[in-house]
Write an enzyme that holds these catalytic residues in place. Structure first.
Site, PDB file in Angstrom:
ATOM      1  N   GLU A  50       0.857  -1.182   0.000  1.00 32.21           N
ATOM      2  CA  GLU A  50       0.000   0.000   0.000  1.00 32.21           C
ATOM      3  C   GLU A  50       0.896   1.236   0.000  1.00 32.21           C
ATOM      4  OE1 GLU A  50      -2.677  -0.027   3.282  1.00 32.21           O
ATOM      5  OE2 GLU A  50      -3.822  -1.734   2.561  1.00 32.21           O
ATOM      6  N   ASP A  61      -5.595   8.962  10.252  1.00 31.22           N
ATOM      7  CA  ASP A  61      -4.250   8.511  10.581  1.00 31.22           C
ATOM      8  C   ASP A  61      -3.840   8.934  11.980  1.00 31.22           C
ATOM      9  OD1 ASP A  61      -3.835   7.352   8.076  1.00 31.22           O
ATOM     10  OD2 ASP A  61      -3.262   9.281   7.211  1.00 31.22           O
ATOM     11  N   TYR A 176     -11.105  -4.090   3.215  1.00 35.06           N
ATOM     12  CA  TYR A 176     -10.157  -3.721   4.258  1.00 35.06           C
ATOM     13  C   TYR A 176     -10.942  -3.598   5.555  1.00 35.06           C
ATOM     14  CZ  TYR A 176      -6.144  -1.182   6.319  1.00 35.06           C
ATOM     15  OH  TYR A 176      -5.078  -0.782   7.092  1.00 35.06           O
TER      16      TYR A 176
END
Length: 270
Positions: A50, A61, A176
């Site tokens: 990725e 994040d 995911y």
């Protein structure tokens, strides 16, 4: 769906093991070094890579990847640099699936058709846009599909069966599964809860399911590799890349990836 993704997951299934998915930030600490780090990660055993591209407001994040994004932006990196890195990786590793991961705004600035054209030209296999819900990804998803790229979507611990059905409608490549309700690298994931959640996802979809957020060590990777189709390690690798001199970053990351790869490979033989 990308032929490389299909082939890679088929090979992993035939081998009776999960895949190691490595996340690294394009441009961290600089463009040339980040390319060397990513090359080293693939050579050391990453089954899928990725490629993160930096963004000024990385809402999903945690601190590690935020800092990596800041370093990359300071080095002049962005979406164009990430695409250049992907092209260089594809030239060296023709069979390794490459996924671009980031945020929607830079993609929309290019426009869906132009972005898909450039992404396909570089040899990417799929895209994850963490802040783009299924209800709004139609133009980008359509452009990617025409270019032969997967639109990879996220499933979280709070996704109920009705929402899951909406996420699955149009998803491709793989799913995911975000193993924690929080940002990347913030806390450890719980294997028991994740295993039960993946069983529910698989009851509604045949897509491979990879699991990420909160996996840092070989021991943790092995636990999740026992039931997931792939495990994603990002923050730990990004920390390794930024923890010392740039000239030894590729070696440090390769050593960490090799340890993770061996743990994933052995997980189902224990």
């Amino acid at each position: 769906m990308s032929a490389r993704l299909t082939a890679r997951f088929a090979a992993l299934k035939a081998q009776g093991r999960a895949g190691l998915v490595a996340y690294l930030m394009a441009g961290d600490p600089d463009i040339a070094t980040s390319l060397a780090i990513m090359e080293a990660a693939i050579a050391a055993g990453a089954d899928i890579l990725e490629i993160g591209f930096p963004f000024t407001d990385p809402s999903a994040d945690g601190p590690s990847i935020q800092r990596a994004g800041e370093r990359a932006l300071a080095a002049g990196a962005g979406l164009p640099a990430a695409l250049e890195i992907a092209a260089a990786l594809r030239a060296r590793f023709p069979d390794t699936p490459l996924i671009l991961m980031g945020y929607t705004n830079p993609v929309e600035s290019l426009g869906p058709a132009e972005f898909a054209r450039r992404a396909a030209k570089t040899g990417l296999d799929g895209v994850i846009l963490v802040d783009l819900p299924p209800e709004e990804d139609g133009p980008i998803r359509g452009a990617l599909a025409q270019a032969g790229l997967a639109m990879i979507r996220l499933v979280t611990p709070t996704t109920d069966s009705g929402r899951l059905a909406r996420i699955l409608d149009g998803a491709s490549g793989f799913l995911y599964y975000v193993a924690i309700a929080g940002v990347t690298g913030a806390q450890a994931a719980a294997p028991e809860a994740a295993s039960a959640a993946l069983a529910k996802v698989r009851a509604q979809s045949d897509l491979p399911v990879v699991l990420g957020f909160g996996i840092r060590t070989p021991e943790a990777a092995a636990l999740f590799a026992g039931f997931a189709d792939g495990v994603v390690v990002g923050s730990a690798l990004v920390d390794e890349a930024g923890s010392g001199p740039p000239e030894t970053a590729a070696r440090r990351v390769a050593e960490r990836v090799n340890a993770l790869s061996r743990a994933v490979l052995a997980a189902r033989s224990i």
